[in-house]
Design an enzyme around this catalytic site. Sequence first.
Site, PDB file in Angstrom:
ATOM      1  N   ASP A  82      -8.687 118.158 -43.894  1.00 48.25           N
ATOM      2  CA  ASP A  82      -8.558 116.825 -44.502  1.00 48.25           C
ATOM      3  C   ASP A  82      -9.458 116.662 -45.727  1.00 48.25           C
ATOM      4  O   ASP A  82      -9.329 115.681 -46.468  1.00 48.25           O
ATOM      5  CB  ASP A  82      -8.891 115.739 -43.473  1.00 48.25           C
TER       6      ASP A  82
ATOM      7  N   GLY B 232      -0.619 109.719 -37.885  1.00 47.92           N
ATOM      8  CA  GLY B 232      -0.067 110.901 -37.230  1.00 47.92           C
ATOM      9  C   GLY B 232      -0.745 111.143 -35.890  1.00 47.92           C
ATOM     10  O   GLY B 232      -0.092 111.546 -34.913  1.00 47.92           O
TER      11      GLY B 232
HETATM   12  O1  SPQ Z   1      -3.752 110.906 -38.095  1.00 47.59           O
HETATM   13  P1  SPQ Z   1      -3.276 111.573 -39.356  1.00 47.59           P
HETATM   14  O2  SPQ Z   1      -2.422 110.621 -40.129  1.00 47.59           O
HETATM   15  O3  SPQ Z   1      -2.575 112.878 -39.088  1.00 47.59           O
HETATM   16  O4  SPQ Z   1      -4.574 111.873 -40.233  1.00 47.59           O
HETATM   17  C1  SPQ Z   1      -5.122 113.039 -40.881  1.00 47.59           C
HETATM   18  C2  SPQ Z   1      -6.043 112.465 -42.028  1.00 47.59           C
HETATM   19  O5  SPQ Z   1      -6.087 112.987 -43.142  1.00 47.59           O
HETATM   20  O6  SPQ Z   1      -6.757 111.503 -41.716  1.00 47.59           O
HETATM   21  C3  SPQ Z   1      -4.082 114.017 -41.433  1.00 47.59           C
HETATM   22  F1  SPQ Z   1      -3.357 113.630 -42.353  1.00 47.59           F
HETATM   23  O7  SPQ Z   1      -6.017 113.744 -40.017  1.00 47.59           O
HETATM   24  C4  SPQ Z   1      -5.601 114.552 -38.902  1.00 47.59           C
HETATM   25  C5  SPQ Z   1      -5.979 115.991 -39.162  1.00 47.59           C
HETATM   26  O8  SPQ Z   1      -5.391 116.498 -40.329  1.00 47.59           O
HETATM   27  C6  SPQ Z   1      -6.315 114.028 -37.686  1.00 47.59           C
HETATM   28  C7  SPQ Z   1      -6.326 114.987 -36.545  1.00 47.59           C
HETATM   29  C8  SPQ Z   1      -6.720 114.527 -35.203  1.00 47.59           C
HETATM   30  O9  SPQ Z   1      -7.367 113.471 -35.070  1.00 47.59           O
HETATM   31  O10 SPQ Z   1      -6.386 115.227 -34.231  1.00 47.59           O
HETATM   32  C9  SPQ Z   1      -6.030 116.323 -36.718  1.00 47.59           C
HETATM   33  C10 SPQ Z   1      -5.584 116.896 -37.994  1.00 47.59           C
HETATM   34  O11 SPQ Z   1      -4.164 117.026 -37.986  1.00 47.59           O
HETATM   35  P2  SPQ Z   1      -3.436 118.300 -37.332  1.00 47.59           P
HETATM   36  O12 SPQ Z   1      -1.981 118.115 -37.705  1.00 47.59           O
HETATM   37  O13 SPQ Z   1      -4.047 119.493 -37.978  1.00 47.59           O
HETATM   38  O14 SPQ Z   1      -3.639 118.270 -35.891  1.00 47.59           O
END
Ligand code: SPQ
Length: 419
Positions: A306, A86
């Site tokens: 997370d 993501g």
């Molecule tokens: O990258 P991804 O898949 O979204 O990974 C996650 C994780 O659990 O490793 C979320 F599922 O982490 C995100 C986190 O939840 C990583 C992140 C960042 O590097 O900016 C921010 C968070 O997401 P968000 O949607 O709150 O910005």
Amino acid sequence: MTGLHGEITIPGDKSISHRAVMFGALADGLTQITHFLQGADCLSTIDCFRRLGIEIENTPEKILIHGKGLHGLQASASALDVGNSGTTTRLISGILAAQPFETVLDGDDSIRKRPMRRIMEPLSMMGADLISIKENDCAPLRIRGNALHGIHYHSKVASAQVKSAVLLAGLYADGETKVTEPAVSRNHSEIMLRYFGADVHTTGTTAAIKPQPHLTGQSVTVPGDISSAAYFIAAGLLIPNSEILIRNVGINPTRDGILKTALAMGGDITLLNERREGEPTADLLVKSSSLHGITIEGDIIPTLIDEIPIINIMAAAAEGKTVIKDAAELKVKESDRIKVMVQYLTTMGAEITGTDDGMIIEGGRPLHGAVIDSHLDHRIAMSFSIAALLAEGETKIKGSELVNISYPSFYDDLNRLRR
Ligand code: SPQ
């Protein structure tokens, strides 16, 4: 059950590793990254930037990025594959929104379900031409670069990915860009953009960036990922007769909710050797403890979002009730982490109820082995691996190889502490 003993060094932070590659690609000159996380998500980011024309050397000791400046990216001959990440999808969208070419972004089945409206909305307000190809607000996305203008965006969710996408687009805008969020999300982009020479300011829950003529390549040392350390914090606290030293953990206050929570639950954790190299880090001495339930809600949630799956395991083993609120974001991660945690903790014998924005856990029930499906979610695989150590009987985790996304040596490190 024998206790855990010894020490481990936590691999590089996933969020910071992604950002170092991205900002290095956009900077003038060489960026050198040490302790980079060689996990599948960060390798997806490297692959995307190579396809956009950036030379990246990946050696066991360091990553070298030969940055081409803010206007040096080239169109990719094929769609960019963001894999399961993501962070890659949303942050790169902010950059691509300003490039003079068209890009298609796509990923795995989990990415294809994650909401992209949250970045499409602000980037479109800035002037970007960005569509969801299947018109379902998810990947695949098609992005055509445009001239962008600065906006002040009020995000409905506390999300570092939304904030970072808008700030990165703001590097290219015709005026200042601001993002205000309901609570402060992780601030690695702000810290590192400043380090690379960007004009970024933060006041309360608002981050602002001014358009930038150039960024300058830097040396980045990535601290260990507190989200990865969380599994060992939990294991060290929950498995009787344990004493472990977890080295090199990033303790940025926008990420340290797991520490505050573990301490509030009665955990015996001592911070040693605190230091700062861009980001603050420390070593953590963790000893077995009797935990008790607590309520977790409000502004702390983005700082431990997370870690909620592993906090669920801690809560199931603790005495008394744990209530987690204000965490509806869990539903849109790699899996619906409320649904999946409730389903499999119940299967293992815990008393847990899902709510609209979290869960309620009555701790202290004995856990028994079960078959768990990771649902394409590395954090589910790692959390239930720790639950398995507490359970009576065998647990089988389908998709355990997903630890590769954020912590490839997870099982090796865990086994070393069990010897
Ligand atoms: O990258 P991804 O898949 O979204 O990974 C996650 C994780 O659990 O490793 C979320 F599922 O982490 C995100 C986190 O939840 C990583 C992140 C960042 O590097 O900016 C921010 C968070 O997401 P968000 O949607 O709150 O910005």
